[in-house]
Motif scaffolding. Structure first.
Motif, PDB file in Angstrom:
ATOM      1  N   GLN A 107       0.875  -1.198   0.100  1.00 22.48           N
ATOM      2  CA  GLN A 107       0.209   0.108   0.069  1.00 22.48           C
ATOM      3  C   GLN A 107       0.845   1.289   0.080  1.00 22.48           C
ATOM      4  N   PHE A 108       2.155   1.021  -0.344  1.00 24.45           N
ATOM      5  CA  PHE A 108       2.904   2.311  -0.278  1.00 24.45           C
ATOM      6  C   PHE A 108       2.337   3.578  -1.005  1.00 24.45           C
ATOM      7  N   GLU A 109       1.909   3.329  -2.368  1.00 23.40           N
ATOM      8  CA  GLU A 109       1.476   4.604  -2.981  1.00 23.40           C
ATOM      9  C   GLU A 109       0.198   5.346  -2.514  1.00 23.40           C
ATOM     10  N   GLN A 110      -0.571   4.583  -1.722  1.00 21.90           N
ATOM     11  CA  GLN A 110      -1.777   5.153  -1.007  1.00 21.90           C
ATOM     12  C   GLN A 110      -1.168   5.933   0.041  1.00 21.90           C
ATOM     13  N   PHE A 111      -0.299   5.619   0.847  1.00 21.80           N
ATOM     14  CA  PHE A 111       0.347   6.459   2.000  1.00 21.80           C
ATOM     15  C   PHE A 111       1.443   7.566   1.358  1.00 21.80           C
ATOM     16  N   PHE A 112       2.263   7.159   0.334  1.00 21.68           N
ATOM     17  CA  PHE A 112       2.907   8.289  -0.043  1.00 21.68           C
ATOM     18  C   PHE A 112       2.054   9.472  -0.796  1.00 21.68           C
ATOM     19  N   GLY A 113       1.015   9.070  -1.301  1.00 20.81           N
ATOM     20  CA  GLY A 113      -0.121   9.967  -1.934  1.00 20.81           C
ATOM     21  C   GLY A 113       0.287  10.252  -3.357  1.00 20.81           C
ATOM     22  N   LYS A 114       0.896   9.423  -3.951  1.00 21.09           N
ATOM     23  CA  LYS A 114       0.948   9.627  -5.430  1.00 21.09           C
ATOM     24  C   LYS A 114       1.164   8.210  -6.208  1.00 21.09           C
ATOM     25  N   LYS A 115       0.753   7.691  -7.366  1.00 23.69           N
ATOM     26  CA  LYS A 115       0.942   6.822  -8.106  1.00 23.69           C
ATOM     27  C   LYS A 115       2.292   6.820  -8.816  1.00 23.69           C
ATOM     28  N   ALA A 116       2.921   5.605  -8.912  1.00 25.69           N
ATOM     29  CA  ALA A 116       4.218   5.561  -9.474  1.00 25.69           C
ATOM     30  C   ALA A 116       4.054   5.796 -10.959  1.00 25.69           C
ATOM     31  N   ASP A 117       5.002   6.320 -11.679  1.00 28.50           N
ATOM     32  CA  ASP A 117       5.152   6.365 -13.246  1.00 28.50           C
ATOM     33  C   ASP A 117       5.205   4.929 -13.531  1.00 28.50           C
ATOM     34  N   LYS A 118       6.100   3.960 -12.969  1.00 31.93           N
ATOM     35  CA  LYS A 118       6.369   2.586 -13.338  1.00 31.93           C
ATOM     36  C   LYS A 118       6.578   2.095 -12.061  1.00 31.93           C
ATOM     37  N   ASN A 119       6.139   0.655 -11.991  1.00 33.56           N
ATOM     38  CA  ASN A 119       6.345  -0.147 -10.672  1.00 33.56           C
ATOM     39  C   ASN A 119       6.814  -1.374 -11.153  1.00 33.56           C
ATOM     40  N   ARG A 120       8.168  -1.881 -10.666  1.00 33.58           N
ATOM     41  CA  ARG A 120       8.683  -3.143 -10.880  1.00 33.58           C
ATOM     42  C   ARG A 120       8.831  -4.025  -9.880  1.00 33.58           C
ATOM     43  N   LYS A 121       8.535  -5.256 -10.142  1.00 36.36           N
ATOM     44  CA  LYS A 121       8.424  -6.225  -9.156  1.00 36.36           C
ATOM     45  C   LYS A 121       9.976  -6.753  -8.803  1.00 36.36           C
ATOM     46  N   LEU A 122      10.606  -6.677  -7.608  1.00 33.41           N
ATOM     47  CA  LEU A 122      11.876  -7.324  -7.505  1.00 33.41           C
ATOM     48  C   LEU A 122      12.011  -8.305  -6.145  1.00 33.41           C
ATOM     49  N   TYR A 123      12.988  -9.065  -5.955  1.00 33.34           N
ATOM     50  CA  TYR A 123      12.916  -9.468  -4.699  1.00 33.34           C
ATOM     51  C   TYR A 123      14.516  -9.221  -4.216  1.00 33.34           C
ATOM     52  N   ASN A 124      14.124  -8.577  -3.066  1.00 38.66           N
ATOM     53  CA  ASN A 124      15.218  -8.138  -2.178  1.00 38.66           C
ATOM     54  C   ASN A 124      15.245  -9.282  -1.086  1.00 38.66           C
ATOM     55  N   GLY A 125      16.460 -10.279  -1.229  1.00 36.17           N
ATOM     56  CA  GLY A 125      16.548 -11.272  -0.608  1.00 36.17           C
ATOM     57  C   GLY A 125      15.484 -12.139  -0.988  1.00 36.17           C
ATOM     58  N   ASN A 126      14.778 -12.669  -0.018  1.00 32.97           N
ATOM     59  CA  ASN A 126      13.435 -13.478  -0.189  1.00 32.97           C
ATOM     60  C   ASN A 126      12.217 -12.708  -0.140  1.00 32.97           C
ATOM     61  N   ILE A 127      12.400 -11.347  -0.039  1.00 38.82           N
ATOM     62  CA  ILE A 127      11.248 -10.706   0.315  1.00 38.82           C
ATOM     63  C   ILE A 127      10.568 -10.024  -0.876  1.00 38.82           C
ATOM     64  N   LYS A 128       9.449 -10.350  -1.433  1.00 43.02           N
ATOM     65  CA  LYS A 128       8.756  -9.561  -2.820  1.00 43.02           C
ATOM     66  C   LYS A 128       8.803  -8.041  -2.510  1.00 43.02           C
ATOM     67  N   SER A 129       9.381  -7.356  -3.265  1.00 39.38           N
ATOM     68  CA  SER A 129       9.364  -6.098  -3.242  1.00 39.38           C
ATOM     69  C   SER A 129       9.130  -5.378  -4.540  1.00 39.38           C
ATOM     70  N   TYR A 130       8.854  -4.141  -4.325  1.00 40.70           N
ATOM     71  CA  TYR A 130       8.486  -3.185  -5.464  1.00 40.70           C
ATOM     72  C   TYR A 130       9.264  -1.980  -5.736  1.00 40.70           C
ATOM     73  N   PHE A 131       9.556  -1.561  -7.009  1.00 46.64           N
ATOM     74  CA  PHE A 131      10.516  -0.647  -7.031  1.00 46.64           C
ATOM     75  C   PHE A 131       9.685   0.444  -7.871  1.00 46.64           C
ATOM     76  N   TYR A 132       9.443   1.552  -7.009  1.00 48.66           N
ATOM     77  CA  TYR A 132       8.290   2.547  -7.331  1.00 48.66           C
ATOM     78  C   TYR A 132       9.248   3.635  -8.059  1.00 48.66           C
ATOM     79  N   GLN A 133       8.771   4.187  -9.475  1.00 47.52           N
ATOM     80  CA  GLN A 133       9.792   4.890  -9.988  1.00 47.52           C
ATOM     81  C   GLN A 133       8.824   6.277 -10.320  1.00 47.52           C
ATOM     82  N   TYR A 134       9.429   7.411  -9.831  1.00 45.76           N
ATOM     83  CA  TYR A 134       8.804   8.521 -10.100  1.00 45.76           C
ATOM     84  C   TYR A 134       9.539   9.562 -11.018  1.00 45.76           C
ATOM     85  N   TYR A 135       9.213  10.049 -12.117  1.00 41.64           N
ATOM     86  CA  TYR A 135       9.886  10.689 -13.109  1.00 41.64           C
ATOM     87  C   TYR A 135       9.923  12.161 -12.906  1.00 41.64           C
TER      88      TYR A 135
END
Length: 380
Positions: free
Chosen positions: A343-371
């Protein structure tokens, strides 16, 4: 020089980054699959790939690949491969394995069979019945995927994220390979400022210096293949000489790492000294709420707290709200944020221009990109 097949293994989601690095090294013909990038080169490519790849996990030498649905098939086809072209008679050659969606699902049995087959192959070449295995290490892997066996030898040793500079780390450090990939995905240019407001032990800023100054990340470490008699030492010398020739040690950079934790800032400074880049990066204690800059353009790359534990969630949600308010004030900056919080975008207050799924170790993560707007090339 003999053409060989190499595999640069990768964290899921970073394959395209690794493939681009391989191409930039001068090996344009790549094949990308989940978790790996395959390419062809010569023995020098083993040296160069280990020294230069920033986002790959390790470099494997491919010995062969074939279909195997019985143990006899696995044994005979493994035995037929040219093991003696690489493995000397005194080598230590343990076998590790994995099996996914394959008839031969017992990993321990597959490892034992491959080990036996390699021994039989080497017996034929060296005319010996016993191998002491007291020489250089050649770690073999048998990887079975949908009944296709791929046999490789690890050329790296400790993973490529082990740059050697991070003597002191935080409790849950970001891997150096992931940090390098984040910077490359951000398409950061060395002529504009880069700021990490959650720098922790300093990994993102230090990796940015290595990228900005074209310093090979493996320059100051050793690799298991350096002692292989089948790779001439002059090739390693040539590859290491290239890293020094291409590095731009004096290039000025504007890179800052800040963190609310003063102990982490002290660790980051020590790590920068170990990496010999302390002149190019500035670390200081600063809460994200106080973040500001007099630079018109810049790039924020960060890995903020995730709030994995239930009691931390409210605190992290408040932090993300603060980030949204502060980052918005840097209206011409681009920002790139790695977090597992869905729910990062909800609390950050802005939708990312691009969102990429990555794995940081074994944790499914998202790389939010704002241009932000593209900065002019003649100013920071």
């Amino acid at each position: 020089m003999q053409e060989i097949e190499l595999i640069a293994t990768s964290t899921f989601g970073l394959e395209s980054v690794v493939a681009q690095e391989v191409k930039q090294l001068g090996y344009p013909n790549t094949t990308v699959e989940n978790g790996k990038v395959m390419f062809k080169g010569d023995k020098l490519a083993i040296c160069r790939a280990n020294l230069w790849l920033r986002s790959a996990d390790r470099v494997r030498l491919k010995i062969g690949e074939f279909k195997a649905v019985t143990f006899d098939e696995l044994f005979e086809k493994t035995k037929a491969l040219p093991w003696a072209d690489w493995i000397p008679e005194n080598a230590e050659f343990p076998v590790e394995g994995k099996s996914v969606k394959s008839t031969l699902f017992s990993v321990s049995d597959c490892q034992a069979i491959v080990k036996k087959a390699v021994v039989e192959s080497l017996k034929q070449t060296y005319k010996k019945s016993w191998f002491d295995e007291n020489g250089p290490l050649f770690k073999i892997e048998v990887a079975l995927l949908k009944d296709v066996a791929t046999l490789t030898i690890d050329t790296t040793g400790p993973g490529l994220h082990k740059r050697g500079y991070r003597r002191l780390i935080s409790g849950a450090p970001l891997k150096e390979t992931m940090a390098a990939a984040m910077i490359q995905l951000a398409r950061w240019r060395p002529d504009i400022p880069l700021h990490d407001p959650f720098c922790g032990s300093g990994t993102i800023p230090i990796e940015a210096v290595l990228i900005g100054r074209n310093i090979a990340p493996g320059m100051n470490r050793e690799f298991v293949a350096e002692v292989w008699p089948t790779i001439p030492k002059k090739l390693w010398q040539e590859a290491r000489r290239e890293t020094h020739d291409l590095a731009d040690y004096g290039r000025p950079l504007d890179i800052i790492g800040t963190d609310i934790d003063g102990d982490m800032i002290a660790i980051a400074r020590e790590n920068a000294e170990e990496a010999m880049v302390e002149d190019a990066v500035s670390f200081k204690r600063l809460p994200v709420a106080a973040l500001k800059s007099d630079k018109s353009y810049g790039t924020l790359v960060c890995n903020p707290p995730y709030g994995e534990r239930l009691l931390e969630r409210k605190e992290v949600e408040k932090l993300y709200q603060t980030m949204g308010e502060v980052f918005t004030n840097l209206d011409k900056w681009s920002y790139y944020i790695l977090t597992s919080y869905e729910q990062f975008e909800q609390f950050f207050g802005k939708k990312a221009d691009k969102n990429r799924k990555l794995y940081n170790g074994n944790i499914k993560s998202y790389f939010y990109q704002y241009y932000g707007p593209r900065p002019p090339k003649d100013r920071s």
